[in-house]
Write a protein that holds these residues in place. Structure first.
Motif, PDB file in Angstrom:
ATOM      1  N   VAL A 181     -19.274 -16.109  21.374  1.00  0.00           N
ATOM      2  CA  VAL A 181     -18.358 -16.884  19.534  1.00  0.00           C
ATOM      3  C   VAL A 181     -16.821 -17.371  20.518  1.00  0.00           C
ATOM      4  CG1 VAL A 181     -19.904 -15.717  18.342  1.00  0.00           C
ATOM      5  CG2 VAL A 181     -18.159 -14.524  18.226  1.00  0.00           C
ATOM      6  N   ARG A 182     -16.288 -17.897  19.916  1.00  0.00           N
ATOM      7  CA  ARG A 182     -14.799 -18.368  19.748  1.00  0.00           C
ATOM      8  C   ARG A 182     -13.945 -17.165  19.777  1.00  0.00           C
ATOM      9  NH1 ARG A 182     -15.841 -23.348  16.468  1.00  0.00           N
ATOM     10  NH2 ARG A 182     -16.844 -21.995  15.121  1.00  0.00           N
ATOM     11  N   PRO A 183     -12.939 -17.386  19.822  1.00  0.00           N
ATOM     12  CA  PRO A 183     -11.496 -16.123  19.492  1.00  0.00           C
ATOM     13  C   PRO A 183     -11.201 -16.572  18.032  1.00  0.00           C
ATOM     14  CG  PRO A 183     -11.234 -17.411  22.013  1.00  0.00           C
ATOM     15  CD  PRO A 183     -12.435 -18.402  20.924  1.00  0.00           C
ATOM     16  N   GLY A 184     -11.406 -18.200  17.690  1.00  0.00           N
ATOM     17  CA  GLY A 184     -10.851 -17.769  16.849  1.00  0.00           C
ATOM     18  C   GLY A 184     -12.736 -16.630  15.439  1.00  0.00           C
ATOM     19  N   VAL A 185     -13.558 -16.813  15.643  1.00  0.00           N
ATOM     20  CA  VAL A 185     -14.498 -16.167  15.192  1.00  0.00           C
ATOM     21  C   VAL A 185     -14.094 -14.603  15.529  1.00  0.00           C
ATOM     22  CG1 VAL A 185     -17.050 -15.181  15.004  1.00  0.00           C
ATOM     23  CG2 VAL A 185     -16.118 -18.014  15.196  1.00  0.00           C
ATOM     24  N   LEU A 186     -13.288 -13.948  16.464  1.00  0.00           N
ATOM     25  CA  LEU A 186     -13.777 -12.846  16.593  1.00  0.00           C
ATOM     26  C   LEU A 186     -12.370 -12.528  15.750  1.00  0.00           C
ATOM     27  CD1 LEU A 186     -13.575 -12.632  20.929  1.00  0.00           C
ATOM     28  CD2 LEU A 186     -15.460 -11.968  19.062  1.00  0.00           C
ATOM     29  N   ALA A 187     -11.248 -12.588  15.947  1.00  0.00           N
ATOM     30  CA  ALA A 187      -9.785 -13.137  14.554  1.00  0.00           C
ATOM     31  C   ALA A 187     -11.009 -12.675  13.360  1.00  0.00           C
ATOM     32  CB  ALA A 187      -8.917 -13.986  15.096  1.00  0.00           C
ATOM     33  N   ALA A 188     -11.666 -13.586  12.615  1.00  0.00           N
ATOM     34  CA  ALA A 188     -12.152 -13.210  11.211  1.00  0.00           C
ATOM     35  C   ALA A 188     -13.487 -12.230  11.347  1.00  0.00           C
ATOM     36  CB  ALA A 188     -13.465 -14.155  11.027  1.00  0.00           C
ATOM     37  N   ARG A 189     -13.442 -11.488  12.705  1.00  0.00           N
ATOM     38  CA  ARG A 189     -13.973 -10.141  12.368  1.00  0.00           C
ATOM     39  C   ARG A 189     -13.437  -9.502  11.909  1.00  0.00           C
ATOM     40  NH1 ARG A 189     -18.709  -7.608  14.258  1.00  0.00           N
ATOM     41  NH2 ARG A 189     -18.268  -5.756  14.938  1.00  0.00           N
ATOM     42  N   GLU A 190     -11.735  -9.637  11.555  1.00  0.00           N
ATOM     43  CA  GLU A 190     -11.128  -8.299  11.337  1.00  0.00           C
ATOM     44  C   GLU A 190     -10.728  -8.034   9.926  1.00  0.00           C
ATOM     45  OE1 GLU A 190     -10.371  -5.764  13.342  1.00  0.00           O
ATOM     46  OE2 GLU A 190     -11.627  -7.011  14.517  1.00  0.00           O
ATOM     47  N   VAL A 191     -11.313  -9.579   9.684  1.00  0.00           N
ATOM     48  CA  VAL A 191     -11.304  -9.373   7.868  1.00  0.00           C
ATOM     49  C   VAL A 191     -12.586  -8.863   7.530  1.00  0.00           C
ATOM     50  CG1 VAL A 191     -11.297 -11.400   6.249  1.00  0.00           C
ATOM     51  CG2 VAL A 191     -10.471 -11.886   7.930  1.00  0.00           C
ATOM     52  N   PRO A 192     -11.917  -7.953   6.596  1.00  0.00           N
ATOM     53  CA  PRO A 192     -12.750  -7.311   5.513  1.00  0.00           C
ATOM     54  C   PRO A 192     -13.654  -7.366   4.638  1.00  0.00           C
ATOM     55  CG  PRO A 192     -10.467  -6.820   4.850  1.00  0.00           C
ATOM     56  CD  PRO A 192     -10.032  -7.623   5.440  1.00  0.00           C
ATOM     57  N   PHE A 193     -14.947  -8.116   4.301  1.00  0.00           N
ATOM     58  CA  PHE A 193     -15.963  -7.525   3.274  1.00  0.00           C
ATOM     59  C   PHE A 193     -15.937  -7.202   2.264  1.00  0.00           C
ATOM     60  CE2 PHE A 193     -19.672  -8.505   1.070  1.00  0.00           C
ATOM     61  CZ  PHE A 193     -20.021  -9.617   1.420  1.00  0.00           C
ATOM     62  N   ASP A 194     -15.439  -7.559   0.430  1.00  0.00           N
ATOM     63  CA  ASP A 194     -14.847  -6.557  -0.223  1.00  0.00           C
ATOM     64  C   ASP A 194     -16.455  -7.074  -1.332  1.00  0.00           C
ATOM     65  OD1 ASP A 194     -14.515  -5.216  -2.796  1.00  0.00           O
ATOM     66  OD2 ASP A 194     -12.299  -5.989  -3.182  1.00  0.00           O
ATOM     67  N   ALA A 195     -16.891  -6.574  -1.359  1.00  0.00           N
ATOM     68  CA  ALA A 195     -18.387  -7.299  -2.504  1.00  0.00           C
ATOM     69  C   ALA A 195     -17.407  -7.072  -4.277  1.00  0.00           C
ATOM     70  CB  ALA A 195     -19.452  -6.312  -2.317  1.00  0.00           C
ATOM     71  N   GLU A 196     -16.323  -6.494  -3.926  1.00  0.00           N
ATOM     72  CA  GLU A 196     -16.370  -5.691  -5.652  1.00  0.00           C
ATOM     73  C   GLU A 196     -15.490  -6.232  -6.147  1.00  0.00           C
ATOM     74  OE1 GLU A 196     -18.591  -3.832  -7.385  1.00  0.00           O
ATOM     75  OE2 GLU A 196     -19.488  -3.255  -5.122  1.00  0.00           O
ATOM     76  N   THR A 197     -14.755  -7.554  -5.661  1.00  0.00           N
ATOM     77  CA  THR A 197     -13.671  -8.210  -5.515  1.00  0.00           C
ATOM     78  C   THR A 197     -14.779  -9.365  -7.335  1.00  0.00           C
ATOM     79  OG1 THR A 197     -12.081 -10.021  -5.168  1.00  0.00           O
ATOM     80  CG2 THR A 197     -14.666 -10.129  -4.204  1.00  0.00           C
ATOM     81  N   THR A 198     -13.485  -9.345  -8.247  1.00  0.00           N
ATOM     82  CA  THR A 198     -13.989 -10.140  -9.170  1.00  0.00           C
ATOM     83  C   THR A 198     -14.186 -11.528  -9.046  1.00  0.00           C
ATOM     84  OG1 THR A 198     -11.857  -8.928 -10.159  1.00  0.00           O
ATOM     85  CG2 THR A 198     -12.967 -10.576 -11.351  1.00  0.00           C
TER      86      THR A 198
END
Length: 379
Positions: A181-198
C-alpha cells in the motif's frame, strides 16, 4: 503456500552496487499501485527500477518517481471475444519484442509482473531470455494472466493466505506477502480509531469513476435510519459529478449536510478519519482498509473477472472486519440494516476496527522486495 520463505536467507541483498529490476504493470490502479510501492522499496535499498507498461499505465500521475519507463504494445480480447484474437496476439508479440530488446541491453536481475494483460509482453520477454521471473497477485483469486504465467515463473507472490484458482502444483512456488500500500496509507495507520466519539463519520467511495449504485442507494438508506442515528453521523461521499445534485438533494431531505466530491486529493486521510467505509472491494481498497483498521460495508463489483471482488470482501468478513452485501441484494433497506448494526453497537464497531487492523499487512512492500531480490539471486 509458503509465507516469506526467503526472509531468513543471509544473502537477500546482492553484493556490490544495486541491480536493476523490471516491473511490468499497467491498465488499472489495482496493478499500478502495488508496483509503485515495490519500486519505492527497491529504490530505498539502492536498486534501480525500470517500468514496462502500456498506454493506460502512463496515465497515473504521481507514481514511479525517478523510474525509467518503457511503453510496450499490449491488448486483450475483452468484450470483442475471439474475433479480435489475431490483432491482440500481434500487439502482445510486438510488445514482447520491444521488451526483449530492452532486456538484452539491460540484463535485469529479475522481472516482476503484476497481473493484467499489460504485464504479459514483459513477462514473455523475460521468460524467453531465461531471466528470473515472478508474479504478484493482488486479489483473492488468481487472475487469468497470472494463471497463464504461474507454471512458467520462479515464484508467485500473493496478497491473501488462501487464493482461489491456484493449482496444487503451483503451491510450492507460492509465497504470501500481502498487497503493498502507498506511504500515505501507512502514515494513516497511525491515526487511532475512536468508536466512542460523539459523532461518527461515514465515507462512501466508489473510486475515481464513482459507482452509480452507491450514489443512489446510500442516501436512500440513510433516510431510512431513525432520526437519532441520522443526528450523529457525518457523510463524506466520493461520487460522480453528474450525480452530485441528486445526491445532495437526497441527503438534505434526510437532514444530512454531506461533503461530496468526485475526487479527494488525500483519500487515505479521509479513510483514516472515518468510522465506517462503504466501498467496492477491489484489491487496493481491501488492503488499505485492513492496514488502517477501518470497518467497512463492501459491495463487490458483480462483473469483476472470476467474481474476485467477492473473494476479497469475504476475507475481511471472515476476519470480523467487514459486512458484505452483494449488489443483487444491495437495497436501501438492506444497507440501513447493516449501518444500524454498527451505529447502535459502539463496542462491536471497535472490535471490527481491531479485526481489520489485525488483518492488515503494512510490511507487504518489504516482504515482496525480499522475495524479488532473492529470486533474482537464484541462478
Amino acid at each position: 503456500m509458503t509465507e516469506q520463505r526467503y526472509d531468513s536467507r543471509p544473502r537477500q541483498q546482492p553484493p556490490g552496487p544495486g541491480g536493476t529490476y523490471v516491473l511490468c504493470a499497467g491498465g488499472t490502479g489495482g496493478h499500478m499501485v502495488p508496483a509503485h510501492c515495490l519500486a519505492l522499496e527497491l529504490q530505498a535499498r539502492g536498486h534501480k527500477v525500470h517500468l514496462v507498461t502500456d498506454e493506460r499505465g502512463l496515465r497515473f500521475p504521481g507514481l514511479f518517481p525517478g523510474v525509467e519507463i518503457t511503453k510496450v504494445d499490449a491488448a486483450s480480447t475483452g468484450r470483442s471475444g475471439w474475433k479480435s484474437l489475431p490483432s491482440v496476439a500481434l500487439s502482445i508479440w510486438k510488445g514482447r519484442n520491444t521488451a526483449r530488446r530492452l532486456f538484452k541491453a539491460m540484463r535485469p536481475r529479475a522481472v516482476v509482473g503484476f497481473g493484467g494483460y499489460p504485464a504479459l509482453p514483459g513477462l514473455l520477454a523475460g521468460l524467453s531470455l531465461y531471466l528470473p521471473c515472478l508474479i504478484h497477485e493482488q486479489n483473492a483469486v488468481l487472475g487469468r494472466t497470472n494463471r497463464y504465467l504461474a507454471p512458467r515463473v520462479r515464484a508467485i507472490a500473493t496478497s491473501f493466505p488462501r487464493i482461489r484458482r491456484m493449482e496444487g502444483s503451483w503451491q510450492r512456488r507460492a509465497h504470501f506477502v500481502g498487497n503493498p500500500v502507498r506511504p500515505g496509507v501507512l502514515a494513516a495507520r497511525e491515526v487511532p480509531f475512536d468508536a466512542e466519539t460523539t459523532r461518527l463519520k461515514l465515507l462512501v467511495t466508489g473510486g475515481s469513476q464513482g459507482a452509480a449504485i452507491l450514489n443512489s442507494i446510500v442516501p436512500a438508506a440513510i433516510a431510512l435510519l431513525p432520526a437519532e442515528l441520522r443526528a450523529i453521523i457525518d457523510v463524506t461521499h466520493q461520487g460522480r459529478e453528474s450525480d452530485r445534485d441528486a445526491m445532495l438533494a437526497a441527503y438534505r431531505a434526510a437532514g444530512i449536510a454531506p461533503v461530496i466530491a468526485a475526487y479527494f486529493p488525500d483519500l487515505p486521510a479521509e479513510m483514516a478519519s472515518s468510522h465506517i467505509v462503504i466501498a467496492r472491494s477491489g484489491a487496493s481498497t481491501v488492503a488499505e482498509l485492513a492496514v488502517m483498521g477501518r470497518p467497512s460495508i463492501l459491495v463487490p463489483l458483480p462483473i469483476a473477472t472470476d467474481d474476485h471482488q467477492a473473494d476479497n470482501a469475504a476475507a475481511l468478513v471472515a476476519a470480523g472486519a467487514a459486512q458484505m452485501i452483494r449488489q443483487s441484494e444491495f437495497t436501501a433497506e438492506r444497507l440501513a440494516q447493516a449501518l444500524t448494526l454498527w451505529l447502535t453497537d459502539r463496542q462491536g464497531l471497535g472490535l471490527a476496527a481491531a479485526a481489520a487492523r489485525a488483518a492488515g499487512h503494512p510490511e507487504a512492500a518489504k516482504r515482496l522486495a525480499n522475495l524479488v531480490i532473492a529470486t533474482g539471486l537464484i541462478a
